[in-house]
Write a protein that holds these residues in place. Structure first.
Motif, PDB file in Angstrom:
ATOM      1  N   LEU A 112       0.835  -1.212   0.000  1.00  0.00           N
ATOM      2  CA  LEU A 112       0.000   0.000   0.000  1.00  0.00           C
ATOM      3  C   LEU A 112       0.866   1.257   0.000  1.00  0.00           C
ATOM      4  O   LEU A 112       0.823   2.054   0.940  1.00  0.00           O
ATOM      5  N   PRO A 113       1.679   1.454  -1.031  1.00  0.00           N
ATOM      6  CA  PRO A 113       2.607   2.595  -1.020  1.00  0.00           C
ATOM      7  C   PRO A 113       1.906   3.939  -0.907  1.00  0.00           C
ATOM      8  O   PRO A 113       2.473   4.881  -0.331  1.00  0.00           O
ATOM      9  N   GLN A 114       0.697   4.058  -1.427  1.00  0.00           N
ATOM     10  CA  GLN A 114      -0.017   5.327  -1.395  1.00  0.00           C
ATOM     11  C   GLN A 114      -0.544   5.665  -0.007  1.00  0.00           C
ATOM     12  O   GLN A 114      -0.914   6.816   0.248  1.00  0.00           O
ATOM     13  N   ARG A 115      -0.545   4.697   0.908  1.00  0.00           N
ATOM     14  CA  ARG A 115      -1.090   4.930   2.246  1.00  0.00           C
ATOM     15  C   ARG A 115      -0.015   5.037   3.324  1.00  0.00           C
ATOM     16  O   ARG A 115      -0.314   5.390   4.462  1.00  0.00           O
ATOM     17  N   VAL A 116       1.229   4.731   2.980  1.00  0.00           N
ATOM     18  CA  VAL A 116       2.317   4.731   3.958  1.00  0.00           C
ATOM     19  C   VAL A 116       3.233   5.926   3.706  1.00  0.00           C
ATOM     20  O   VAL A 116       3.846   6.034   2.645  1.00  0.00           O
ATOM     21  N   THR A 117       3.330   6.811   4.679  1.00  0.00           N
ATOM     22  CA  THR A 117       4.124   8.036   4.529  1.00  0.00           C
ATOM     23  C   THR A 117       5.570   7.875   4.980  1.00  0.00           C
ATOM     24  O   THR A 117       6.440   8.652   4.576  1.00  0.00           O
ATOM     25  N   GLY A 118       5.834   6.899   5.834  1.00  0.00           N
ATOM     26  CA  GLY A 118       7.185   6.715   6.350  1.00  0.00           C
ATOM     27  C   GLY A 118       7.277   5.447   7.170  1.00  0.00           C
ATOM     28  O   GLY A 118       6.259   4.857   7.567  1.00  0.00           O
ATOM     29  N   LEU A 119       8.520   5.007   7.422  1.00  0.00           N
ATOM     30  CA  LEU A 119       8.779   3.778   8.168  1.00  0.00           C
ATOM     31  C   LEU A 119       9.765   4.041   9.298  1.00  0.00           C
ATOM     32  O   LEU A 119      10.815   4.649   9.077  1.00  0.00           O
ATOM     33  N   ILE A 120       9.424   3.576  10.488  1.00  0.00           N
ATOM     34  CA  ILE A 120      10.376   3.513  11.596  1.00  0.00           C
ATOM     35  C   ILE A 120      10.571   2.033  11.892  1.00  0.00           C
ATOM     36  O   ILE A 120       9.647   1.355  12.355  1.00  0.00           O
ATOM     37  N   LEU A 121      11.749   1.515  11.585  1.00  0.00           N
ATOM     38  CA  LEU A 121      12.026   0.083  11.650  1.00  0.00           C
ATOM     39  C   LEU A 121      12.978  -0.201  12.800  1.00  0.00           C
ATOM     40  O   LEU A 121      14.109   0.292  12.822  1.00  0.00           O
ATOM     41  N   VAL A 122      12.511  -1.001  13.754  1.00  0.00           N
ATOM     42  CA  VAL A 122      13.232  -1.225  15.008  1.00  0.00           C
ATOM     43  C   VAL A 122      13.658  -2.688  15.114  1.00  0.00           C
ATOM     44  O   VAL A 122      12.811  -3.588  15.090  1.00  0.00           O
ATOM     45  N   ASP A 147      13.379 -13.113   2.225  1.00  0.00           N
ATOM     46  CA  ASP A 147      14.350 -12.145   1.707  1.00  0.00           C
ATOM     47  C   ASP A 147      13.628 -11.185   0.763  1.00  0.00           C
ATOM     48  O   ASP A 147      13.218 -11.559  -0.331  1.00  0.00           O
ATOM     49  N   ARG A 148      13.483  -9.925   1.210  1.00  0.00           N
ATOM     50  CA  ARG A 148      12.803  -8.923   0.389  1.00  0.00           C
ATOM     51  C   ARG A 148      13.725  -7.753   0.044  1.00  0.00           C
ATOM     52  O   ARG A 148      13.253  -6.689  -0.368  1.00  0.00           O
ATOM     53  N   LEU A 149      15.028  -7.951   0.176  1.00  0.00           N
ATOM     54  CA  LEU A 149      15.966  -6.852  -0.036  1.00  0.00           C
ATOM     55  C   LEU A 149      15.781  -6.173  -1.388  1.00  0.00           C
ATOM     56  O   LEU A 149      15.685  -4.947  -1.480  1.00  0.00           O
ATOM     57  N   LYS A 150      15.743  -6.963  -2.448  1.00  0.00           N
ATOM     58  CA  LYS A 150      15.692  -6.375  -3.793  1.00  0.00           C
ATOM     59  C   LYS A 150      14.381  -5.637  -4.056  1.00  0.00           C
ATOM     60  O   LYS A 150      14.331  -4.757  -4.922  1.00  0.00           O
ATOM     61  N   ASP A 151      13.349  -5.974  -3.306  1.00  0.00           N
ATOM     62  CA  ASP A 151      12.058  -5.303  -3.493  1.00  0.00           C
ATOM     63  C   ASP A 151      12.000  -3.952  -2.782  1.00  0.00           C
ATOM     64  O   ASP A 151      11.101  -3.146  -3.052  1.00  0.00           O
ATOM     65  N   LEU A 152      12.952  -3.701  -1.885  1.00  0.00           N
ATOM     66  CA  LEU A 152      12.916  -2.462  -1.108  1.00  0.00           C
ATOM     67  C   LEU A 152      13.078  -1.220  -1.983  1.00  0.00           C
ATOM     68  O   LEU A 152      12.694  -0.124  -1.575  1.00  0.00           O
ATOM     69  N   GLN A 153      13.639  -1.372  -3.173  1.00  0.00           N
ATOM     70  CA  GLN A 153      13.793  -0.225  -4.064  1.00  0.00           C
ATOM     71  C   GLN A 153      12.450   0.349  -4.489  1.00  0.00           C
ATOM     72  O   GLN A 153      12.368   1.477  -4.987  1.00  0.00           O
ATOM     73  N   GLN A 154      11.379  -0.414  -4.297  1.00  0.00           N
ATOM     74  CA  GLN A 154      10.043   0.070  -4.624  1.00  0.00           C
ATOM     75  C   GLN A 154       9.493   1.013  -3.562  1.00  0.00           C
ATOM     76  O   GLN A 154       8.483   1.682  -3.784  1.00  0.00           O
ATOM     77  N   ILE A 155      10.139   1.074  -2.399  1.00  0.00           N
ATOM     78  CA  ILE A 155       9.673   1.923  -1.300  1.00  0.00           C
ATOM     79  C   ILE A 155      10.326   3.300  -1.419  1.00  0.00           C
ATOM     80  O   ILE A 155      11.548   3.421  -1.356  1.00  0.00           O
ATOM     81  N   ASP A 156       9.512   4.326  -1.585  1.00  0.00           N
ATOM     82  CA  ASP A 156      10.028   5.686  -1.779  1.00  0.00           C
ATOM     83  C   ASP A 156       9.991   6.535  -0.515  1.00  0.00           C
ATOM     84  O   ASP A 156      10.679   7.558  -0.432  1.00  0.00           O
ATOM     85  N   CYS A 157       9.175   6.166   0.463  1.00  0.00           N
ATOM     86  CA  CYS A 157       9.002   7.015   1.645  1.00  0.00           C
ATOM     87  C   CYS A 157      10.248   6.995   2.525  1.00  0.00           C
ATOM     88  O   CYS A 157      11.039   6.041   2.489  1.00  0.00           O
ATOM     89  N   PRO A 158      10.460   8.028   3.342  1.00  0.00           N
ATOM     90  CA  PRO A 158      11.607   8.056   4.252  1.00  0.00           C
ATOM     91  C   PRO A 158      11.527   6.924   5.279  1.00  0.00           C
ATOM     92  O   PRO A 158      10.434   6.527   5.708  1.00  0.00           O
TER      93      PRO A 158
END
Length: 285
Positions: free
Chosen positions: A109-119, A209-220
């Motif tokens: 849901l890229p249009q609904r996610v403004t940012g990620l805080i990953l802990v 393993d989703r590393l290569k798919d992370l390039q699709q994420i544009d939000c900070p």
């Protein structure tokens, strides 16, 4: 492995959710074992300025669920939760498993996610936890029992805590960390269902393993790690940060997987600074 997350199902679980504060929505996702209450170190602070939603994931806490399920169904549940509360856009905060789900939700849901805080998390999680011995289990049981009675008891921390499996979850055996373990970790552990455990370990054994798919994420993204984390290593968190387009990585020395409970003020301070530097993630410019 990604196909386990990209499927969809028509059956969703109505999640129990803890809501605090008012303002821009922050969806906070717990780890395994865990519950929405396990995130109070974040939600009690952030809810002073924003509205926090901390659900019990399917099979955790009060979100009871009968039957076998797969990891992708957590995403179905979370999308249904956003719809239920009319949340069009939100910031995601995820700890451990919650961080994996946060990244998956951002991909879905890229249009609904403004940012990620990953802990304490990673898109290709790797651990280096030593084998668990019977002595580990004995000391852990003793430490947990005594800690539930008196979390501030230094004798227990020194005698049992530092010899128990707690030593791989925290590095700083402080009253603050032990209070969080007593107040939030034990209940969450007991309320985690076998089916939730099965769903997670089935996904991990399949080689998530989703590393290569992370390039699709544009939000900070803000990626936080504990230097001595044995469950999801700091190196795998750094790898995730490097694959994300717009990320900041912070690694805390002398901490482990539960570092937000070891150094809460330092972690919250870094989150506050990141939010000030990226006002767009909370709906401001």
């Amino acid at each position: 492995m990604s196909d386990r997350f990209t499927q969809t199902t028509s059956t969703t679980a109505r999640l129990n959710v803890y809501i605090q504060g008012k303002g821009f929505p922050i969806l906070a996702l717990h780890g395994h074992p865990g519950s929405g209450r396990s995130l109070s170190v974040f939600t009690n602070h952030l809810s002073k300025r924003y509205q926090t939603f901390a659900p019990d994931l399917r099979g955790y806490g009060k979100s009871r669920f009968n039957g076998i399920f797969e990891m992708y169904e957590h995403l179905d549940d979370l999308e249904a939760l956003l719809d239920r509360f009319g949340i069009e856009k939100c910031l995601l905060l995820g700890w451990s498993l919650g961080g994996i789900l946060a990244m998956e939700l951002a991909l879905r849901l890229p249009q609904r996610v403004t940012g990620l805080i990953l802990v304490a998390t990673a898109a290709r999680p790797r651990g280096n936890h030593p084998p668990v011995t019977w002595q580990d289990n004995f000391y852990t049981g003793a430490a947990a029992l005594l800690n539930s009675i008196n979390p501030s008891w230094q004798w227990n921390r020194e005698t049992f805590g530092k010899r128990s499996l707690f030593r791989y979850l925290i590095q700083q055996h402080t009253p603050t960390a032990y209070n969080y373990i007593a107040k939030e970790a034990m209940r969450a552990y007991l309320q985690t269902s076998p089916t939730a455990t099965r769903a997670l370990y089935t996904a991990l054994r399949a080689g998530y393993d989703r590393l290569k798919d992370l390039q699709q994420i544009d939000c900070p993204s803000l990626v936080l790690a504990g230097a001595q984390d044995r469950h999801i290593t700091a190196e795998s968190s750094l790898e995730t940060a490097q694959y994300l387009k717009n990320s900041q990585w912070v690694c805390y020395p002398n901490t482990a997987h539960l570092f937000p409970w070891e150094i809460p003020q330092q972690v919250l301070g870094d989150i506050d600074r990141w939010l000030e530097e990226h006002p767009q993630v909370i709906g401001s410019q």
